[in-house]
Design an enzyme around this catalytic site. Sequence first.
Site, PDB file in Angstrom:
ATOM      1  N   GLY A  45     -23.663 -17.593  15.481  1.00 20.25           N
ATOM      2  CA  GLY A  45     -24.180 -16.368  14.891  1.00 20.25           C
ATOM      3  C   GLY A  45     -23.135 -15.778  13.966  1.00 20.25           C
ATOM      4  CD  GLN A  50     -18.821 -12.040  12.664  1.00 19.18           C
ATOM      5  OE1 GLN A  50     -20.004 -12.333  12.791  1.00 19.18           O
ATOM      6  NE2 GLN A  50     -17.864 -12.634  13.353  1.00 19.18           N
ATOM      7  CB  CYS A  93     -16.016 -13.125  18.456  1.00 20.79           C
ATOM      8  SG  CYS A  93     -16.362 -12.128  16.989  1.00 20.79           S
ATOM      9  CG  LEU A  94     -17.498 -17.598  14.150  1.00 18.21           C
ATOM     10  CD1 LEU A  94     -18.483 -17.811  13.004  1.00 18.21           C
ATOM     11  CD2 LEU A  94     -16.795 -18.896  14.508  1.00 18.21           C
ATOM     12  CG  HIS A 135     -21.572 -11.534  19.687  1.00 20.88           C
ATOM     13  ND1 HIS A 135     -20.541 -11.881  20.528  1.00 20.88           N
ATOM     14  CD2 HIS A 135     -21.065 -11.555  18.414  1.00 20.88           C
ATOM     15  CE1 HIS A 135     -19.447 -12.101  19.777  1.00 20.88           C
ATOM     16  NE2 HIS A 135     -19.744 -11.910  18.511  1.00 20.88           N
ATOM     17  CD  GLU A 136     -23.674 -12.538  15.572  1.00 21.96           C
ATOM     18  OE1 GLU A 136     -22.951 -11.922  14.773  1.00 21.96           O
ATOM     19  OE2 GLU A 136     -23.245 -13.468  16.284  1.00 21.96           O
ATOM     20  CG  HIS A 139     -20.072  -8.592  14.876  1.00 21.81           C
ATOM     21  ND1 HIS A 139     -18.717  -8.368  14.835  1.00 21.81           N
ATOM     22  CD2 HIS A 139     -20.226  -9.808  15.450  1.00 21.81           C
ATOM     23  CE1 HIS A 139     -18.081  -9.406  15.366  1.00 21.81           C
ATOM     24  NE2 HIS A 139     -18.983 -10.297  15.750  1.00 21.81           N
TER      25      HIS A 139
HETATM   26 ZN   LIG Z   1     -18.606 -12.022  16.792  1.00 19.46          ZN
END
Ligand SMILES: [Zn+2]
Length: 158
Positions: A45, A50, A93-94, A135-136, A139
């Site tokens: 995701g 991000q 998480c990226l 999660h997204e 963000h």
């Molecule tokens: Zn993340």
Amino acid sequence: MIRPILTHPDPILREISIPVPAVTEATLALLDDMLETMYQAEGRGLAAVQIGVLQRVAVVDTDWKQGERNPLFFVNPTITWSSETMTAREEGCLSIPNQPRTVKRPERVKVSYLDRNGVDRVTELDGMLAMVIQHEIDHLDGVLILDHVTPSQPDPIT
Ligand SMILES: [Zn+2]
């Protein structure tokens, strides 16, 4: 086009993203860049913030690591219902590389959003899809997994 992914503690990750007024050519280009960036980074995701774009847009694909790409595009996603049943899962998480955290979230959610065609949709998600979309959406509100208290590690009684 692959875009650089911002990493914690970049302050942009703490900003609250703004709703998209309509799905335009620019939105579609953004979605395509996000998807390409997510696959290249081996994520499931990615939220627009991000890559430094403060719009309420996210891409999700929980299937591609099993060999088949099944991308989902969420514009202005909102959780309209959450199950009382909670599930704790390890999340990566990226934007916080190599620091997975156990996060407890509702097991099922209903999400309203606009799809790639600008059509209003409501979908019920469970399992990993429910986890990733929550999660997204975090963000989009400037929330990171670091902000969630780890349920398996309660504060010690002193
Ligand atoms: Zn993340």
